[in-house]
Design a protein around this motif. Structure first.
Motif, PDB file in Angstrom:
ATOM      1  N   THR A  87       0.945  -1.258   0.043  1.00  0.00           N
ATOM      2  CA  THR A  87       0.143  -0.380  -0.101  1.00  0.00           C
ATOM      3  C   THR A  87       1.326   1.163  -0.271  1.00  0.00           C
ATOM      4  OG1 THR A  87      -0.886   0.435   2.041  1.00  0.00           O
ATOM      5  CG2 THR A  87      -2.186  -1.227   1.338  1.00  0.00           C
TER       6      THR A  87
ATOM      7  N   GLU B 141      -0.558   5.150  11.566  1.00  0.00           N
ATOM      8  CA  GLU B 141      -1.415   5.337  12.189  1.00  0.00           C
ATOM      9  C   GLU B 141      -2.290   5.023  10.363  1.00  0.00           C
ATOM     10  OE1 GLU B 141      -5.380   8.800  11.948  1.00  0.00           O
ATOM     11  OE2 GLU B 141      -3.623   9.062  13.212  1.00  0.00           O
ATOM     12  N   SER B 142      -3.389   4.477  10.047  1.00  0.00           N
ATOM     13  CA  SER B 142      -3.121   3.668   8.455  1.00  0.00           C
ATOM     14  C   SER B 142      -3.406   5.573   7.673  1.00  0.00           C
ATOM     15  CB  SER B 142      -4.116   2.925   8.400  1.00  0.00           C
ATOM     16  OG  SER B 142      -5.876   3.480   9.154  1.00  0.00           O
ATOM     17  N   ALA B 143      -3.606   5.364   6.094  1.00  0.00           N
ATOM     18  CA  ALA B 143      -3.743   6.385   5.557  1.00  0.00           C
ATOM     19  C   ALA B 143      -5.570   6.435   5.760  1.00  0.00           C
ATOM     20  CB  ALA B 143      -3.572   6.340   4.703  1.00  0.00           C
ATOM     21  N   ASP B 144      -6.502   6.187   6.356  1.00  0.00           N
ATOM     22  CA  ASP B 144      -7.785   6.272   6.332  1.00  0.00           C
ATOM     23  C   ASP B 144      -7.975   6.107   7.495  1.00  0.00           C
ATOM     24  OD1 ASP B 144      -7.961   3.138   7.733  1.00  0.00           O
ATOM     25  OD2 ASP B 144      -9.240   2.725   5.662  1.00  0.00           O
ATOM     26  N   GLY B 145      -7.495   6.449   8.770  1.00  0.00           N
ATOM     27  CA  GLY B 145      -7.369   6.776   9.945  1.00  0.00           C
ATOM     28  C   GLY B 145      -7.862   5.187  11.178  1.00  0.00           C
ATOM     29  N   LYS B 146      -8.669   4.190  10.601  1.00  0.00           N
ATOM     30  CA  LYS B 146      -8.659   3.164  10.950  1.00  0.00           C
ATOM     31  C   LYS B 146      -8.328   2.698  11.760  1.00  0.00           C
ATOM     32  CE  LYS B 146     -13.209   3.509   8.107  1.00  0.00           C
ATOM     33  NZ  LYS B 146     -13.885   2.877   7.458  1.00  0.00           N
ATOM     34  N   GLN B 147      -7.109   2.397  11.600  1.00  0.00           N
ATOM     35  CA  GLN B 147      -5.839   1.100  12.382  1.00  0.00           C
ATOM     36  C   GLN B 147      -4.529   2.159  13.140  1.00  0.00           C
ATOM     37  OE1 GLN B 147      -5.854  -1.646  11.907  1.00  0.00           O
ATOM     38  NE2 GLN B 147      -7.564  -1.545  10.789  1.00  0.00           N
TER      39      GLN B 147
ATOM     40  N   SER C  58      -7.950  -1.398  15.572  1.00  0.00           N
ATOM     41  CA  SER C  58      -8.883  -1.293  14.955  1.00  0.00           C
ATOM     42  C   SER C  58     -10.290  -0.046  14.985  1.00  0.00           C
ATOM     43  CB  SER C  58      -9.333  -2.789  13.898  1.00  0.00           C
ATOM     44  OG  SER C  58      -7.946  -3.699  13.875  1.00  0.00           O
TER      45      SER C  58
ATOM     46  N   ASN D 187       0.422   4.155   1.926  1.00  0.00           N
ATOM     47  CA  ASN D 187       1.112   4.430   3.272  1.00  0.00           C
ATOM     48  C   ASN D 187       2.086   3.625   4.088  1.00  0.00           C
ATOM     49  OD1 ASN D 187       0.529   5.432   5.512  1.00  0.00           O
ATOM     50  ND2 ASN D 187      -0.872   4.145   6.895  1.00  0.00           N
TER      51      ASN D 187
END
Length: 120
Positions: free
Chosen positions: A2, A44-50, A119, A4
């Motif tokens: 990915t 932090e994941s790119a979508d902010g969910k992890q 998560s 990120n």
């Protein structure tokens, strides 16, 4: 791979010595004592969910509504009471999983520091 994962290189952190920043604790969450929360998001994941990071709390009793979380206790001790689900005792070296939506009461006996993956 990915985007990120290419942007963030692999790394290591010595958790016991990591410098943490004060995090706000809602006064309505405090049941007793004067606990202080500190932490640091390491990734932090790119979508902010992890989220992956380090979190610490000083002795006291607090309530929380949990996210989907895996954590490992590095130091300290606490009893986590899960509404409708019993007690979890955690200390150094213990791994624990909390389910999203669990309503918990944390009784922190000794300043607790943990490494976590959340998560959302």
């Amino acid at each position: 791979m990915t985007e990120n994962s290419r942007a963030t290189p692999s790394f290591a952190v010595h958790i016991p010595d990591a410098e943490l920043e004060t995090e706000p604790l809602d006064p309505d969450q405090i049941v007793s004592g004067t606990p202080v929360v500190t932490g640091k998001v390491l990734w932090e994941s790119a979508d902010g969910k992890q989220l992956r990071g380090i979190w610490q709390i000083t002795p006291g009793v607090v309530t929380d509504t949990e996210a989907n979380e895996l954590f490992v206790v590095v130091s300290g001790r606490a009893t986590i009471e899960i509404e409708g689900g019993g007690l979890i005792e955690v200390g150094p070296g213990d791994a624990a999983v909390l389910r999203e939506g669990d309503r918990t009461t944390w009784t922190v006996h000794e300043t607790l520091r943990k490494a976590y993956h959340i998560s959302l």
